[in-house]
Write a protein that holds these residues in place. Structure first.
Motif, short mmCIF file in Angstrom:
data_model
loop_
_atom_site.label_atom_id
_atom_site.label_comp_id
_atom_site.label_asym_id
_atom_site.label_seq_id
_atom_site.Cartn_x
_atom_site.Cartn_y
_atom_site.Cartn_z
N ASN A 1 -112.66 -42.60 36.70
CA ASN A 1 -111.77 -43.73 36.43
C ASN A 1 -111.61 -44.58 37.68
OD1 ASN A 1 -108.75 -44.86 36.31
ND2 ASN A 1 -109.57 -44.69 34.25
N ILE A 2 -111.47 -43.92 38.82
CA ILE A 2 -111.35 -44.66 40.08
C ILE A 2 -112.64 -45.44 40.35
CG2 ILE A 2 -111.16 -44.38 42.59
CD1 ILE A 2 -109.12 -42.15 42.07
N GLY B 1 -102.61 -38.73 37.00
CA GLY B 1 -103.39 -37.93 37.93
C GLY B 1 -103.35 -36.44 37.66
N PHE C 1 -111.06 -38.14 36.59
CA PHE C 1 -110.20 -38.71 37.62
C PHE C 1 -111.00 -39.63 38.54
CE2 PHE C 1 -108.05 -38.80 41.73
CZ PHE C 1 -106.77 -39.15 41.35
N GLY D 1 -112.64 -54.11 40.44
CA GLY D 1 -111.90 -54.74 41.53
C GLY D 1 -112.83 -55.36 42.56
N ASP E 1 -107.42 -38.82 48.16
CA ASP E 1 -108.02 -37.58 48.63
C ASP E 1 -109.43 -37.95 49.10
OD1 ASP E 1 -110.13 -36.47 46.34
OD2 ASP E 1 -108.55 -37.75 45.53
N GLY E 2 -110.02 -37.13 49.97
CA GLY E 2 -111.31 -37.48 50.56
C GLY E 2 -112.46 -37.51 49.57
N PHE E 3 -112.33 -36.82 48.45
CA PHE E 3 -113.40 -36.81 47.46
C PHE E 3 -113.43 -38.14 46.70
CE2 PHE E 3 -115.26 -35.99 43.29
CZ PHE E 3 -116.44 -35.36 43.65
N SER E 4 -112.33 -38.49 46.06
CA SER E 4 -112.34 -39.73 45.29
C SER E 4 -112.32 -40.94 46.22
CB SER E 4 -111.20 -39.78 44.27
OG SER E 4 -109.95 -39.73 44.89
N ILE F 1 -107.53 -51.67 44.90
CA ILE F 1 -107.82 -51.40 46.31
C ILE F 1 -108.10 -52.70 47.07
CG2 ILE F 1 -109.40 -50.24 47.94
CD1 ILE F 1 -109.83 -48.05 45.80
N GLU G 1 -104.61 -48.37 40.95
CA GLU G 1 -105.91 -48.02 40.38
C GLU G 1 -107.03 -48.50 41.29
OE1 GLU G 1 -105.63 -49.95 36.54
OE2 GLU G 1 -104.90 -48.09 35.66
N GLY G 2 -108.25 -48.07 40.99
CA GLY G 2 -109.40 -48.50 41.77
C GLY G 2 -109.47 -50.01 41.88
N ARG G 3 -109.08 -50.72 40.83
CA ARG G 3 -109.21 -52.18 40.86
C ARG G 3 -108.20 -52.83 41.82
NH1 ARG G 3 -106.84 -51.98 35.56
NH2 ARG G 3 -108.87 -52.16 34.57
N ALA H 1 -114.76 -44.02 45.92
CA ALA H 1 -114.25 -45.39 45.84
C ALA H 1 -114.91 -46.26 46.91
CB ALA H 1 -112.73 -45.40 46.01
N LYS I 1 -112.87 -48.51 37.88
CA LYS I 1 -111.95 -49.59 38.21
C LYS I 1 -112.24 -50.18 39.58
CE LYS I 1 -108.46 -48.00 35.00
NZ LYS I 1 -107.32 -47.05 34.88
N THR I 2 -112.84 -49.39 40.46
CA THR I 2 -113.25 -49.94 41.75
C THR I 2 -114.39 -50.93 41.58
OG1 THR I 2 -112.52 -47.94 42.91
CG2 THR I 2 -114.06 -49.36 44.08
N HIS J 1 -102.27 -35.17 42.80
CA HIS J 1 -101.77 -36.54 42.94
C HIS J 1 -100.36 -36.70 42.38
CE1 HIS J 1 -106.07 -36.96 43.65
NE2 HIS J 1 -105.74 -37.99 44.38
N VAL K 1 -103.99 -43.99 45.24
CA VAL K 1 -105.06 -44.33 44.29
C VAL K 1 -105.22 -43.19 43.28
CG1 VAL K 1 -107.48 -44.98 44.00
CG2 VAL K 1 -106.23 -45.71 46.05
N THR K 2 -104.91 -43.51 42.02
CA THR K 2 -105.04 -42.52 40.94
C THR K 2 -105.72 -43.17 39.74
OG1 THR K 2 -102.81 -43.10 40.23
CG2 THR K 2 -103.02 -41.13 41.57
N ASN K 3 -105.66 -42.49 38.60
CA ASN K 3 -106.32 -43.00 37.40
C ASN K 3 -105.38 -43.79 36.50
OD1 ASN K 3 -104.94 -40.63 36.90
ND2 ASN K 3 -106.21 -40.06 35.16
N GLY K 4 -104.37 -44.41 37.08
CA GLY K 4 -103.44 -45.23 36.30
C GLY K 4 -102.22 -45.51 37.14
#
Lengths: 343, 343
Positions: free
Chosen positions: B233-234, A189, B230, B241, A228-231, A217, A213-215, A235, B237-238, A193, A180-183
């Motif tokens: 964006n996630i 990233g 970063f 999604g 990563d545990g932060f983003s 998931i 991307e997030g969409r 998410a 888009k989350t 990433h 999962v990244t920004n594109g």
């Protein structure tokens, strides 16, 4: 017979709902034994009103409780007679006890599992791994959903391997792993990433489909979402917040129109109850802590009996499917040094 | 009279839907002038079927188009006769032209705006700032939603200031600013977010409510959600999604039950159309690029006429409300060096 130990004092609705949930799980699986750790008297009060197979339920009394206000590391070290520490000690030392469930503080459960049970050899950072529903009716594993705010590329490789092992244990033949990244482009990233992407491309044992991307998931197009545990935490909680907001917006639109309200009352109440159940995934079942040497399931803090029952059965299923041995096997077959991930 | 220049060739549905959207905007605001940049012949084909106030619409012919396949920096430098570069040149040089709308490649629009229009003095990193619907019926600004994959703490301070200025321009009296991290406690996050938290606490001119989680973004409890580009964006888009997945899950639950289907067909179609419209926010209206010295609105790549119309009116509203001068004023009043944010 598999024994699961349950922290009866962890969570907003402890111990009553925890006890009820554990008893419910006993009723639905005859191959299950449950140990409840916590205040014997309070647990007994709830138990006295329930009927269950007494041979398969044990209560271990502990005088202390670790709360959300406790500093995790200190609490794990000092509160030796807490329901959490006693349960983890049993998980570590008793061979028959193969799984653990708690709805207590995430920090304390994670720290406790690390200090009292220990990591799988080769995994430097265990990760939180919940399963989310997808648009296609399946599930997607999100790993890491918040155990590690700072990660190295090798940690993301471990997450991919552990997520793959768990998805396989859940019956997915060749789990599709996305980063999962920004594109979606390969170079997207930050350096973490970008480097992780390059490592995952060559990592044996996983089916890496590239950056997502997030969409993507919850789209149903991937089985394991590596973060990563932060983003990953952002998410995960964004899916919860969005689902709640969407339900609220829908409710207001329905209640704002007379005919829609009539339609809802007459025909759709049951459908919406189902939907709420699916979307309430954060409160239903738990997130597995992958990388710990035994099965550890963290249930939502606000869990009620249904949720605890689901988490206990989830822990048992993970034990049944050989989750921990599979992770060990995957690690032993994967030479991370050879692809340049270590050091 | 405010003049907005529109890149007629950017986006999946260009130029027909872009032209239609611009004409629609002209119809709903008599104080608006629009300049369309792009292929005169193709634009003319769409225009010939529409009725509009010819005195308020101008077409500037350009022979080139920048696509998603072009490398942004190279394309901005080399394709001097592209609809994007010509529009940005006009935005920079023509005093009457105060806003710009494009549904083209985000990278190209951002790079173009930076190179051809320039930053507001004092802002090192412009940011993408979309508005999302909230559970309470309002809007929340998410900044940065993806312009900067790597940020420094001072960038997050700028995002907070610019987001506050924009929220005020949209009519929020004292915008509540939250920093999106992996937990609400002050110490949460990686060093970037920990340092940003400490700076935001002392930053004058904003109403900082502290760290927030992903689930708080759309709750309606904050007006500005500050993120690094970063994780922002996630998060963005989350939300897209998840909204899609929720709608899909709802649809399947409704269509899986005969009576729910009947209820839907008889009573609820209209309510669901409304809901879809609210939830389709990613395609409705655009994200403002804050930190650029003129108003720049990036519309979704798949925008149709309605969306382009909304973006043009959004650009005009931002100009009307004095968004760029307010950001400059906020910056001049805030001594970032004094709180240790610079250098």
């Amino acid at each position: 017979m598999i024994k699961i130990v349950v922290d009866a004092m962890g969570g907003d609705n402890a111990p009553a709902e925890i006890v009820k949930g554990a008893v419910q799980a006993l009723g639905s699986d005859k191959d299950l034994k449950v140990v409840l750790t916590g205040d014997k008297e309070k647990i007994g009060q709830t138990l006295s009103g329930l009927s269950y197979d007494k041979a398969r339920l044990e209560v271990v009394h502990c005088a202390e409780v670790i709360t959300n206000d406790d500093a995790p590391t200190l609490a794990i070290r000092q509160k030796k007679d807490s329901s959490l520490v006693v349960a983890l000690k049993m998980l570590k030392e008793d061979e028959e006890t193969q799984g653990f469930v708690s709805a207590g503080s995430t920090g304390a459960v994670l720290t406790g599992a690390l200090l009292r049970v220990g990591r799988i050899r080769g995994i430097s950072r265990p990760a939180v791994c919940p399963a989310l529903p997808t648009a296609k009716g399946g599930k997607v594993l999100l790993i890491d959903a918040g155990a590690n705010a700072e990660c190295k590329p090798v940690n993301l490789c471990h997450f991919a391997l552990m997520g793959t092992a768990y998805a396989k244990a859940m019956g997915v033949k060749e789990p599709r792993v996305g980063l999962v990244t920004n594109g979606t482009e390969d170079h997207k990233g930050d350096p973490l990433h970008q480097e992780a992407h390059n490592l995952l491309k060559t990592l044996p044992g996983i089916h890496f489909v590239g950056n997502v991307e997030g969409r993507d998931i919850m789209s149903g197009d991937i089985d394991v979402a590596v973060c990563d545990g932060f983003s990953g935490n952002i998410a995960l909680k964004t899916t919860e917040g969005t689902a709640l907001a969407v339900m609220q917006i829908i409710k207001e639109n329905i209640m704002g129109s007379f005919w829609a309200k009539v339609g809802y009352a007459l025909f759709m109440k049951k459908a919406f109850k189902n939907i709420k159940r699916v979307m309430d995934y954060s409160k239903y079942g738990g997130a597995v802590l992958l990388g710990i040497d035994k099965v550890v399931v963290k249930s939502h803090g606000s869990s009620k009996a249904d949720s605890i029952c689901a988490s206990v059965l989830q822990a048992k299923a993970a034990v049944d499917s050989g989750l921990v041995p599979s992770i060990k096997e995957m690690l032993s077959e994967t030479d991370l040094e050879a692809i340049g991930a270590e050091g």
